[in-house]
Design a protein around this motif. Structure first.
Motif, mmCIF file in Angstrom:
data_model
loop_
_atom_site.group_PDB
_atom_site.id
_atom_site.type_symbol
_atom_site.label_atom_id
_atom_site.label_comp_id
_atom_site.label_asym_id
_atom_site.label_seq_id
_atom_site.Cartn_x
_atom_site.Cartn_y
_atom_site.Cartn_z
ATOM 1 N N GLY A 42 3.171 3.156 -6.225
ATOM 2 C CA GLY A 42 2.302 4.156 -6.905
ATOM 3 C C GLY A 42 0.931 3.391 -7.090
ATOM 4 O O GLY A 42 0.276 3.946 -7.879
ATOM 5 N N THR A 43 0.500 2.715 -5.888
ATOM 6 C CA THR A 43 -0.765 2.205 -6.174
ATOM 7 C C THR A 43 -1.891 3.233 -5.958
ATOM 8 O O THR A 43 -1.459 4.182 -4.730
ATOM 9 C CB THR A 43 -1.037 0.880 -5.395
ATOM 10 O OG1 THR A 43 -0.535 1.191 -3.929
ATOM 11 C CG2 THR A 43 -0.259 -0.265 -5.724
ATOM 12 N N GLY A 44 -3.008 3.332 -6.379
ATOM 13 C CA GLY A 44 -4.029 4.187 -5.815
ATOM 14 C C GLY A 44 -4.526 3.735 -4.750
ATOM 15 O O GLY A 44 -4.438 2.860 -3.950
ATOM 16 N N TRP A 45 -5.490 5.005 -4.128
ATOM 17 C CA TRP A 45 -6.094 4.670 -2.900
ATOM 18 C C TRP A 45 -6.924 3.608 -2.655
ATOM 19 O O TRP A 45 -7.035 2.905 -1.458
ATOM 20 C CB TRP A 45 -6.696 6.014 -2.387
ATOM 21 C CG TRP A 45 -5.699 7.085 -1.821
ATOM 22 C CD1 TRP A 45 -5.416 8.105 -2.567
ATOM 23 C CD2 TRP A 45 -5.160 6.908 -0.588
ATOM 24 N NE1 TRP A 45 -4.740 8.752 -1.867
ATOM 25 C CE2 TRP A 45 -4.453 8.100 -0.700
ATOM 26 C CE3 TRP A 45 -5.034 6.382 0.730
ATOM 27 C CZ2 TRP A 45 -3.639 8.567 0.579
ATOM 28 C CZ3 TRP A 45 -4.391 6.474 1.424
ATOM 29 C CH2 TRP A 45 -3.494 7.576 1.680
ATOM 30 N N ALA A 46 -7.580 3.090 -3.584
ATOM 31 C CA ALA A 46 -8.425 1.778 -3.489
ATOM 32 C C ALA A 46 -7.523 0.516 -3.172
ATOM 33 O O ALA A 46 -8.013 -0.399 -2.213
ATOM 34 C CB ALA A 46 -9.496 1.800 -4.817
ATOM 35 N N MET A 47 -6.712 0.486 -3.950
ATOM 36 C CA MET A 47 -5.737 -0.733 -3.884
ATOM 37 C C MET A 47 -4.989 -0.470 -2.524
ATOM 38 O O MET A 47 -4.902 -1.671 -1.769
ATOM 39 C CB MET A 47 -4.694 -0.785 -4.900
ATOM 40 C CG MET A 47 -3.515 -1.989 -4.723
ATOM 41 S SD MET A 47 -4.427 -3.469 -4.601
ATOM 42 C CE MET A 47 -4.642 -3.640 -6.475
ATOM 43 N N THR A 48 -4.797 0.559 -2.034
ATOM 44 C CA THR A 48 -3.939 0.600 -0.740
ATOM 45 C C THR A 48 -4.920 0.316 0.350
ATOM 46 O O THR A 48 -4.365 -0.256 1.401
ATOM 47 C CB THR A 48 -3.549 2.334 -0.515
ATOM 48 O OG1 THR A 48 -2.472 2.522 -1.488
ATOM 49 C CG2 THR A 48 -2.801 2.433 0.646
ATOM 50 N N LEU A 49 -6.058 0.642 0.404
ATOM 51 C CA LEU A 49 -7.131 0.424 1.461
ATOM 52 C C LEU A 49 -7.404 -0.948 1.326
ATOM 53 O O LEU A 49 -7.713 -1.566 2.596
ATOM 54 C CB LEU A 49 -8.396 1.117 1.149
ATOM 55 C CG LEU A 49 -8.238 2.813 1.247
ATOM 56 C CD1 LEU A 49 -9.583 3.464 0.879
ATOM 57 C CD2 LEU A 49 -7.929 2.901 2.878
ATOM 58 N N GLN A 50 -7.664 -1.636 0.123
ATOM 59 C CA GLN A 50 -7.697 -3.177 0.107
ATOM 60 C C GLN A 50 -6.576 -4.054 0.748
ATOM 61 O O GLN A 50 -6.713 -4.844 1.617
ATOM 62 C CB GLN A 50 -7.830 -3.712 -1.200
ATOM 63 C CG GLN A 50 -8.021 -4.946 -1.422
ATOM 64 C CD GLN A 50 -8.235 -5.332 -2.901
ATOM 65 O OE1 GLN A 50 -8.145 -4.617 -3.936
ATOM 66 N NE2 GLN A 50 -8.189 -6.797 -3.170
ATOM 67 N N LEU A 51 -5.209 -3.367 0.509
ATOM 68 C CA LEU A 51 -4.115 -4.036 1.006
ATOM 69 C C LEU A 51 -4.024 -3.795 2.597
ATOM 70 O O LEU A 51 -3.646 -4.557 3.453
ATOM 71 C CB LEU A 51 -2.905 -3.287 0.357
ATOM 72 C CG LEU A 51 -2.462 -3.790 -0.927
ATOM 73 C CD1 LEU A 51 -1.367 -3.112 -1.596
ATOM 74 C CD2 LEU A 51 -2.164 -5.363 -1.006
ATOM 75 N N ALA A 52 -4.472 -2.630 3.031
ATOM 76 C CA ALA A 52 -4.785 -2.239 4.349
ATOM 77 C C ALA A 52 -5.544 -3.301 4.983
ATOM 78 O O ALA A 52 -5.359 -3.840 6.310
ATOM 79 C CB ALA A 52 -5.062 -0.601 4.546
ATOM 80 N N ILE A 305 -1.693 2.759 7.381
ATOM 81 C CA ILE A 305 -2.967 2.952 7.697
ATOM 82 C C ILE A 305 -3.603 1.774 8.412
ATOM 83 O O ILE A 305 -4.366 2.212 9.535
ATOM 84 C CB ILE A 305 -3.699 2.881 6.091
ATOM 85 C CG1 ILE A 305 -3.147 4.018 5.463
ATOM 86 C CG2 ILE A 305 -5.270 2.964 6.442
ATOM 87 C CD1 ILE A 305 -3.842 4.136 3.986
ATOM 88 N N SER A 306 -3.445 0.495 8.430
ATOM 89 C CA SER A 306 -4.174 -0.410 9.159
ATOM 90 C C SER A 306 -3.610 -0.341 10.563
ATOM 91 O O SER A 306 -4.700 -0.451 11.516
ATOM 92 C CB SER A 306 -3.801 -1.826 8.743
ATOM 93 O OG SER A 306 -2.542 -2.229 8.567
ATOM 94 N N MET A 307 -2.330 0.021 10.864
ATOM 95 C CA MET A 307 -1.968 0.290 12.182
ATOM 96 C C MET A 307 -2.566 1.358 12.973
ATOM 97 O O MET A 307 -3.153 1.246 14.196
ATOM 98 C CB MET A 307 -0.406 0.415 12.200
ATOM 99 C CG MET A 307 0.232 0.669 13.658
ATOM 100 S SD MET A 307 -0.484 -0.239 15.057
ATOM 101 C CE MET A 307 0.801 -1.725 14.780
#
Length: 708
Positions: A42-52, A305-307
């Motif tokens: 349930g994390t937002g896109w900002a957190m998801t992109l940071q994790l990516a 996303i990162s892959m």
């Protein structure tokens, strides 16, 4: 022991078929708490992109550095036909697309255990849905942990029920699944040895770098984690750009490799040599398992996303560019990567390559620590100290003993094998073995847990499963040329793991068979010669279902009990993490005025078992919460005061120091395993007080011999 009616835990599910036999008071579950399944949900896109972005540095170092040696490991005898390059490039493209992208990124990542991945995570997931664990793990109270997710297959899905029943009723299947989980674990640890070894070019420089690398492990990956992602990002951008440059400059016609016919032609021309060369092609997907094993640091979406946005396109460009270069420079296949770098950027690229190789090594070493921690918590690895190096990332751990053993093994492999070709032969077997094991577990998950349509399961087996078996056969062919190393190492490690697990289970069942009954406890407490002294005593035991036999042994020799006594069991659940508010379960031992309690402290396999807040104070607070929830109002205050007085008077930790020997009349094999191997391992590793950081000045050991 008096039974009380269970109270359901808010936010959790109970299955009507789960029955309680002898476990802890369900009233302790009145503490509220519900947690989502898996971290970063349930994390937002900002957190998801940071994790990516962060995942680029941690996850992809290994697979990202594969272009350093794939072509040289595939064409070990040179290039016989120019179109062979197209055949190998086609295999690389479709192997990465099928296994790395399709299998792992879009299928395997979904088979996570509440956000964590890896061989033991899959095994733990299966053990929760199917009763195949060799030690008890499906208890009613465990099912009430909010992220346990215990759910039986629907009765109308006869295929799932059939497989579940066959696994549960077969002792061979239970041992085989444990064996396979241990094999996968051993192979991943082998990756931790071979990845650093294969990354170097000059032996003595590699040895120096390896020693430095392992010496800094104790500082934790978090200290240098933020520098990893930029370096690997630059690496991917550079190899992708160089690949495009070589593709345009040397031979754009290599795009024809997208046509699978070139694979068929390659095998038709080279026959057996083409099959054996697959051991080099498979190196293109080394590190793929790291996406799953390191999942706990990130999230499924961030890795996808990162892959898809960086890693996959960069690798496709890199391998295509090298193939284009080789089409015009067949004689330079032994050193393809560095020869294909444009001269003006050779040294900057060399520096980045060294950095990327070191980071790749770091990722696999950390992965080895994580998977050893999982097997340790499930009773499948000898007791070692696990140090959590980061407060931000739960899965970042450091194991001193394992670190130095890996260092010695890496240096020995690098110095002994001399060439990356021989190391690559060993590496290929380790990589494909782990992938095959993951597929085997995944098929069970598909049928029993996901309830996937049988045609899709068969499609998976006949495509991905078949490809992996072909690659495994090719890798095993090079057994004498280095392929024996991971198998020998895995066999050695598995012997240790199986000996430890076998005696661990024997001890558990011995205590279960000889536990002290509630009536005996009541009689012991009522004896006139037993005196009560001020203080709180915590008596450690691995037994969950009752009071261990060592208690009676203690009282027979020391006829004194502290004013408050807690029998504490450390239990590892087959899940990744247990929320703190659901960790402690209590039950009274009658009579109430004796102030004797049983407590189970439940941990997931990535939980830290030494928390920042002192364990003693947490235990006492949870005990008082339990008393408030279960006592009648007239006695609650008095009981809490008694606990506070005992805590103020001092806490004593009573640890059972159990010696184990084979009982008289045992066969020679059992005597060798228990009297010899197990006791040798146990005596040369850490004791429980070192693992849980029990204060030495308040530690009392109670010795007893178990005849197993």
């Amino acid at each position: 022991m008096k039974e009380s009616s269970p109270a359901p835990l808010i936010g959790s599910k109970r299955h009507k078929n789960l029955k309680r036999h002898d476990s802890l008071d369900m009233e302790s579950n009145k503490i509220d708490g519900h947690h989502g399944h898996g971290r970063h949900q349930g994390t937002g896109w900002a957190m998801t992109l940071q994790l990516a972005f962060q995942s680029i540095g941690i996850v992809y170092g290994d697979i990202g550095t594969s272009p350093l040696y794939v072509y040289s490991s595939t064409f070990t005898n040179g290039i016989n036909d120019n179109d062979d390059i197209l055949g190998v490039l086609s295999m690389i493209i479709y192997t990465i697309s099928l296994i790395t992208l399709t299998k792992y990124v879009f299928i395997v990542l979904r088979a996570n255990d509440n956000g964590d991945g890896g061989t033991f995570a899959l095994y733990s997931l299966i053990c929760r849905y199917v009763k195949v664990s060799l030690t008890p793990n499906q208890e009613a109270e465990d099912g009430n942990v909010s992220n346990y997710q215990l759910e039986l297959p629907s009765s109308h899905l006869k295929r799932a029920e059939f497989l579940k029943s066959r696994l549960e009723n077969s002792q061979f299947a239970k041992y085989f699944l444990l064996f396979v989980a241990m094999l996968g674990t051993s192979m991943v640890i082998g990756d931790g040895i071979l990845t650093p070894s294969i990354s170097g070019r000059v032996v003595w420089i590699s040895v120096v770098i390896l020693i430095v690398l392992f010496c800094v492990q104790r500082f934790g990956t978090d200290k240098v984690g933020y520098s990893f992602a930029p370096i690997i990002t630059v690496w991917f951008l550079m190899i992708g750009t160089i690949g495009i440059y070589n593709f345009i400059k040397w031979d754009p016609s290599v795009i024809k490799a997208l046509y699978p016919k070139y694979i068929v032609d390659y095998f038709r021309r080279n026959k057996k040599d083409a099959w054996t060369s697959l051991g080099g092609v498979v190196l293109a997907i080394t590190g793929t398992e790291a996406m799953f094993a390191d999942l706990g640091h990130f999230s499924v979406r961030s890795i996808q996303i990162s892959m898809c946005s960086l890693t996959y396109p960069a690798l496709m460009c890199a391998y295509t560019g090298q193939a284009a270069y080789l089409r015009k420079n067949n004689d330079q296949v032994a050193n393809t990567f560095y020869k294909s770098i444009p001269h003006p950027i050779y040294w900057p690229m060399f520096v980045v390559a060294v950095g990327a190789a070191i980071i790749a090594s770091q990722a696999m070493i950390s992965g080895a620590f994580s998977i050893i921690q999982q097997s340790l918590a499930l009773g499948c690895f000898p007791r070692v100290q696990v140090i959590h190096t980061s407060t931000k990332y739960e899965g970042q751990v450091y194991i001193p003993e394992v670190n130095y053993l890996l260092m010695v093994a890496c240096v020995a492999v690098t110095a002994g094998f001399q060439t990356t070709t021989n190391i690559g032969n060993a590496y290929g077997i380790a990589v494909v073995f782990v992938m095959t094991i993951t597929s085997a577990f995944l098929v069970i998950v598909m049928i029993i847990i996901w309830k996937t349509h049988i045609l899709l399961v068969l499609l998976y087996i006949l495509t991905i499963g078949l490809v992996e078996l072909i690659y495994l056969s090719a890798a095993l062919y090079k057994f004498k040329q280095g392929g024996f190393l991971p198998l020998a190492f895995a066999a050695f490690l598995m012997i240790i793991m199986f000996i430890w697990n076998d005696v661990y289970r024997r001890k558990y069942h011995y205590e279960l068979d000889h536990k002290v009954s509630p009536g005996e406890v009541k009689e012991i407490i009522a004896k006139e010669n037993i005196c009560r002294i001020p203080g709180l005593a915590i008596f450690y035991s691995e037994l969950v279902h009752g009071i261990p036999p060592i208690f009676k042994h203690y009282v027979d020799n020391v006829p004194a009990l502290h004013s408050v006594l807690v029998f504490l069991s450390i239990k590892s659940l087959p899940i990744s993490k247990v929320p703190m508010e659901e960790r402690f379960l209590f039950r009274r031992v009658q009579p109430n005025e004796a102030y004797v309690f049983r407590c189970v402290v439940r941990y997931g396999y990535i939980d830290a078992q030494t928390d920042e807040e002192p364990f003693e104070s947490i235990l006492v607070e949870r005990l008082k919460e339990y008393i408030r929830a279960t006592s009648v109002s007239s006695s609650t205050g008095r009981e809490i005061e008694e606990v506070d007085r005992a805590y103020s008077a001092g806490v004593v930790h009573l640890v059972g120091e159990n010696a184990v020997i084979a009982r008289k009349g045992s066969n020679i094999g059992k005597k060798v395993v228990i009297n010899g191997a197990y006791n040798f391992i146990k005596n040369n590793l850490r004791h429980i007080q070192n693992v849980f950081d029990i204060p030495q000045e308040r530690l009392l050991k109670v010795g007893m011999t178990y005849e197993l």
